[in-house]
Enzyme design. Structure first.
Site, short mmCIF file in Angstrom:
data_model
loop_
_atom_site.label_atom_id
_atom_site.label_comp_id
_atom_site.label_asym_id
_atom_site.label_seq_id
_atom_site.Cartn_x
_atom_site.Cartn_y
_atom_site.Cartn_z
N GLU A 144 37.14 11.65 -46.84
CA GLU A 144 38.59 11.52 -46.66
C GLU A 144 39.31 12.66 -47.40
O GLU A 144 40.17 12.44 -48.26
CB GLU A 144 39.10 10.14 -47.12
N GLU B 188 33.17 5.09 -41.57
CA GLU B 188 33.81 3.91 -42.17
C GLU B 188 34.57 3.19 -41.07
O GLU B 188 35.41 3.80 -40.39
CB GLU B 188 34.77 4.29 -43.30
O1 AHR Z 1 35.85 1.48 -47.98
C1 AHR Z 1 36.85 1.53 -48.96
C2 AHR Z 1 37.54 2.89 -49.01
O2 AHR Z 1 38.22 3.11 -47.82
C3 AHR Z 1 36.65 4.10 -49.15
O3 AHR Z 1 36.30 4.35 -50.46
C4 AHR Z 1 37.53 5.19 -48.64
O4 AHR Z 1 36.80 6.26 -48.10
C5 AHR Z 1 38.42 4.49 -47.63
O5 AHR Z 1 39.75 4.77 -47.84
#
Ligand code: AHR
Length: 517
Positions: free
Chosen positions: A197, A320
């Site tokens: 991110e 994710e």
């Molecule tokens: O999964 C929780 C968080 O969500 C992770 O650390 C991040 O990459 C995203 O914002």
């Protein structure tokens, strides 16, 4: 984390929810004669971050714990994850990855520095789980390793040395240190990500700047050719396609995949996301609708990749995804603990079906997260453990790992919702599995009405189907430590009659069946 604002559907009264075509028969046709791309096993990847009890307590208890463990990892949790055939684990973050310094997690555990986990709850991080412990875990699971590097606060030298430490087979001080720490043979790193991110917690960068940094870092991240990890660039989120566009042009020939993150929030708003249990039907509907946006995101990004990378060298890796609700009352807000219901299982299956449909580009994904965090497979409380409905959905879909996707078409589908705001009632996916059988997955998004599906498999006689069904009476049905099997799969079968096979797919359900002649 990023405050992206998906469109929120304006919904009417709960009474407005209905099946658009009551009593209709949905036709699902699978074309077994036109095999598509192989569904990579890594599409079923998991994510374990140093966050809350996702690792410490939930997975790792340490070798001296009274909780039965192997090399510090809980036997009960590892055993259940093995049963689920976890193919890949991403570690150590997430946002945590961009503040992680690998040298702090090697050597005698009692000498490792204690830091503050600034991203997640401000709790002490004693670095008990480091590189060797992580590889112990993936080895026990029989999974591959996805290591996320620290671009945010690290240096290319630090990352280059970490990769050398993990993969060097020659005579080098770092390889000798690895051997001294208990692992003479190199570790197998399947994927290595440069940052996480980077548009947000990983450094608030612009894609052009990130692309330059990636090029610099990638130049120095060396490993023996046969041990070189697939290199992953940290990409975009939600409906922002700029990252995919810029990275796929600037990093051509330098990256194996561009990551993408998208979380399903019932309300679509980060401030008040919606509850994990006890939610109104409008939030069942909006959760379905929000999660199905994944299809649009994947399609748009894949179209960009097809333009910039027609040779299909670059994967679109959703590393994710999953539901993100308001945290449970009384828990540390930084621990992201939420309950997991039949709604989560339906969400998982809808996303699997989307990923299968784009198997030629979506080669790896990681649900967030494996244990106790967000849409978890397993929830623990000290020595207690339960399997969530999401766990069962993952396990039911195991035949799709490494299977060859088959084209599926639906006609006369029902609609769940109203006023032109509905979602498809039935979602379907099919594949020829490694065991030679054709598997079909069906998901019913309607929480009230069963739907009749007429299944045809072109090129194959369909005499019967047999498999497993996951459903529940209530929209927020979930397992508790007192009732661990409140939501669990049951055997399912249906037989053709008059040359036609009709499957009654119950309300709010996930069904995976093998086709028999
Ligand atoms: O999964 C929780 C968080 O969500 C992770 O650390 C991040 O990459 C995203 O914002």
């Amino acid at each position: 984390m990023k405050a992206f604002q998906p469109k929120v559907l304006a919904l009417g009264l709960a009474a407005a929810f209905c099946a658009g075509a009551a009593f209709a028969q949905v036709n699902v046709t699978v074309d077994a004669s036109k095999p598509g791309a192989v569904i990579d096993k890594d599409v079923y990847g998991q994510f374990a971050e140093h966050l809350g009890t996702g690792i410490y307590g939930g997975l790792w208890v340490g070798p001296d714990s009274k909780i039965p463990n192997t090399k510090g990892w809980r036997n009960d949790v590892v055993g259940a994850l093995k049963d689920m055939h976890v193919p890949l684990v991403r570690w150590p973050g997430g946002c945590f990855a961009d503040e992680y310094h690998w040298r702090e997690g090697i050597g005698p555990r009692n000498k490792r520095p204690v830091k503050v986990n600034t991203n997640w709850g401000g709790v002490p991080e004693n670095n008990a789980v480091g590189t060797h412990e992580f590889f112990d875990l993936v080895e026990m699971l029989g999974a591959d390793a996805y290591v996320n590097g620290n671009l945010g606060t690290g240096t290319p030298q630090e990352a280059a040395e970490w990769i050398e430490y993990m993969t060097s087979e020659g005579k080098s001080t770092l390889a000798e240190l690895r051997a001294k720490n208990g692992h003479p043979a190199p570790f197998k790193v399947a994927y290595f990500a440069i940052g996480n991110e980077s548009w947000g917690c990983g450094g608030n960068m612009r894609p052009e700047y990130y692309a330059d940094l990636y090029r610099q870092w990638n130049t120095f991240l060396k490993a023996p050719q046969h041990l070189r990890p697939k290199m992953i660039a940290s990409g975009g989120t939600g409906d922002d396609t700029a990252w995919t566009d810029i990275l796929s042009r600037d990093l051509k020939g330098r990256t194996d995949g561009i990551s993408f993150h998208y979380y399903t929030l019932p309300t679509g708003k980060w401030e008040v996301k919606g509850a994990a249990t006890g939610f109104p039907e409008s939030e069942w509907f909006s959760t379905m609708s929000q999660t199905l946006r994944m299809e649009d995101f994947v399609r748009k990004n894949v179209a960009i990749l097809d333009k910039n990378d027609p040779e299909k060298k670059i994967g679109f890796d959703v590393d994710e995804w999953g539901t993100w609700y308001d945290v449970e009352k009384g828990t540390n807000p930084g621990f992201l603990f939420q309950r997991n219901t039949i709604r989560d299982a339906v969400v998982a299956a809808l996303n699997f079906n989307i990923f299968h449909a784009h198997a030629d580009r979506v080669r790896m994904t990681n649900i967030a997260q494996m244990v106790n965090v967000l849409q978890a497979m397993i929830i623990t409380d000290n020595e207690k453990m339960l399997l969530t409905p999401t766990y069962h959905a993952f396990k039911m879909y195991v035949p799709f790992q490494g299977a060859t996707s088959l084209p599926v078409s639906l006609s006369n589908n029902t609609t769940y919702g109203s006023n032109g705001q509905g979602v498809p009632g039935i979602s379907a996916s099919a594949a020829k599995a490694k065991d030679g059988k054709t598997y079909v997955a069906l998901v019913n998004t309607n929480p009230h009405e069963a739907t009749d599906v007429v299944l045809n498999v072109a090129g194959q006689n369909v005499g019967a189907v047999r498999g497993q069904l996951l459903t529940a009476d209530a929209m927020d049905a979930h397992n508790t430590f007192e009732h661990k099997d409140a939501v669990k799969p049951v055997p399912f079968s249906a037989t053709a009659s008059g040359g036609k096979l009709t499957i009654k797919v119950p309300a709010k359900s996930v069904l995976v069946v093998a086709v028999e002649g």
